[in-house]
Write an enzyme that holds these catalytic residues in place. Structure first.
Site, mmCIF file in Angstrom:
data_model
loop_
_atom_site.group_PDB
_atom_site.id
_atom_site.type_symbol
_atom_site.label_atom_id
_atom_site.label_comp_id
_atom_site.label_asym_id
_atom_site.label_seq_id
_atom_site.Cartn_x
_atom_site.Cartn_y
_atom_site.Cartn_z
ATOM 1 N N ARG A 22 69.713 2.090 34.521
ATOM 2 C CA ARG A 22 70.593 3.350 34.841
ATOM 3 C C ARG A 22 70.072 4.631 34.301
ATOM 4 O O ARG A 22 69.870 4.613 32.888
ATOM 5 C CB ARG A 22 71.914 3.028 34.227
ATOM 6 C CG ARG A 22 72.863 2.780 35.571
ATOM 7 C CD ARG A 22 74.228 2.450 35.149
ATOM 8 N NE ARG A 22 74.957 3.474 34.348
ATOM 9 C CZ ARG A 22 76.106 3.672 33.974
ATOM 10 N NH1 ARG A 22 76.928 2.379 34.690
ATOM 11 N NH2 ARG A 22 77.145 4.565 33.645
ATOM 12 N N ARG A 29 77.934 9.631 25.150
ATOM 13 C CA ARG A 29 79.100 9.250 25.788
ATOM 14 C C ARG A 29 79.991 8.532 24.916
ATOM 15 O O ARG A 29 81.345 8.415 25.249
ATOM 16 C CB ARG A 29 78.635 8.233 27.061
ATOM 17 C CG ARG A 29 78.189 9.036 28.134
ATOM 18 C CD ARG A 29 77.558 8.376 29.305
ATOM 19 N NE ARG A 29 77.713 7.080 29.481
ATOM 20 C CZ ARG A 29 76.613 6.200 29.567
ATOM 21 N NH1 ARG A 29 75.487 6.707 29.559
ATOM 22 N NH2 ARG A 29 76.895 5.070 29.743
HETATM 23 P P1 AMP Z 1 81.286 5.457 33.962
HETATM 24 O O1 AMP Z 1 80.519 4.737 34.885
HETATM 25 O O2 AMP Z 1 82.660 5.506 33.780
HETATM 26 O O3 AMP Z 1 80.778 5.284 32.630
HETATM 27 O O4 AMP Z 1 80.719 6.941 34.288
HETATM 28 C C1 AMP Z 1 79.714 7.562 34.336
HETATM 29 C C2 AMP Z 1 79.645 9.202 34.254
HETATM 30 O O5 AMP Z 1 80.602 9.699 35.102
HETATM 31 C C3 AMP Z 1 80.223 9.653 32.857
HETATM 32 O O6 AMP Z 1 79.470 9.571 31.893
HETATM 33 C C4 AMP Z 1 80.692 10.957 33.612
HETATM 34 O O7 AMP Z 1 79.559 11.823 33.464
HETATM 35 C C5 AMP Z 1 80.993 10.686 34.795
HETATM 36 N N1 AMP Z 1 82.579 10.240 34.705
HETATM 37 C C6 AMP Z 1 83.347 9.239 35.280
HETATM 38 N N2 AMP Z 1 84.419 9.452 35.235
HETATM 39 C C7 AMP Z 1 84.766 10.790 34.956
HETATM 40 C C8 AMP Z 1 85.939 11.385 34.488
HETATM 41 N N3 AMP Z 1 87.410 10.771 34.642
HETATM 42 N N4 AMP Z 1 85.872 12.497 34.160
HETATM 43 C C9 AMP Z 1 84.605 13.126 34.000
HETATM 44 N N5 AMP Z 1 83.521 12.673 34.293
HETATM 45 C C10 AMP Z 1 83.687 11.365 34.688
#
Ligand code: AMP
Length: 198
Positions: A137, A148
């Site tokens: 990824r 993160r």
């Molecule tokens: P995740 O798969 O949940 O780890 O999300 C991957 C990326 O998507 C995150 O690091 C953010 O850049 C973006 N992202 C996902 N969900 C959100 C959210 N609720 N608000 C803002 N950015 C998000």
């Protein structure tokens, strides 16, 4: 048994919330709404949204709240989410909690339970590094991973106390076998009267 299951699964990246979320949602017959998956699908398809968010995801930053909430609101208004859904990755900060509250209140609804997967930071880091080598990824670089996790601790962890005050948080030990963790979640949900919906 309640007739709805409006759920949120929350935990640091690498906590296994994606995997557990799919298992729980399948068992309950409700859709998973994962904002990360929605963004990644748009990036892959090269949509306008995808172009807008590519650099943000690569840096491990958050997509603007208004844009993210708009997308979730649209998704939750679809028919398959009427009797329940499992949110994964949204809300991610207290502003988004306010947005979600507001649009659920429009249909006299609210979250029924928040599943919090507890995993120590070191273990999350380990799992994310492994995923980086396995899945490649683009946001799984060491720097983006650490960023993160920081965002999680500073912005996302505070949403848990908001939901704790409402008495809807189930804190689940996220270390163990996949089956054991799923069983812990099912037990906690059953205690709230949330079981098979279909
Ligand atoms: P995740 O798969 O949940 O780890 O999300 C991957 C990326 O998507 C995150 O690091 C953010 O850049 C973006 N992202 C996902 N969900 C959100 C959210 N609720 N608000 C803002 N950015 C998000």
């Amino acid at each position: 048994m309640t007739s709805t299951a409006r759920l949120l699964i929350v935990g640091p990246q690498g906590s296994g919330k994606g995997t557990q979320g799919v298992r729980v949602a399948e068992a309950l017959g409700i859709p998973v709404v994962s904002t990360g998956d929605i963004f990644r699908a748009n990036i892959k398809e090269g949509t306008d949204l995808g172009k807008k968010v590519t650099a943000i995801l690569d840096a491990g930053d958050l997509v603007p709240d208004e844009l993210t909430s708009e997308i979730v609101r649209d998704r939750l208004s679809q028919d398959d989410a009427a009797s329940g859904f499992l949110l994964d990755g949204y809300p991610r900060n207290t502003v988004q909690v306010g947005h979600l509250d507001a649009f659920l209140a429009d249909s006299d609804a609210a979250l029924d339970a928040v599943i919090l997967l507890d995993v120590p930071r070191e273990e999350s880091l380990e799992r994310l590094r492994l995923r980086a080598t396995e899945q490649g990824r683009s946001d799984d670089t060491d720097e983006a991973i650490a960023h993160r996790l920081d965002i999680y601790e500073n912005e996302t962890a505070p949403i848990i106390s908001v939901y704790e005050q409402r008495g809807i948080v189930d804190r689940i030990d996220g270390v163990g076998s996949l089956d054991d963790i799923t069983a812990r979640i099912s037990t906690a949900l059953a205690a709230r009267g949330i079981g098979q919906l279909v």
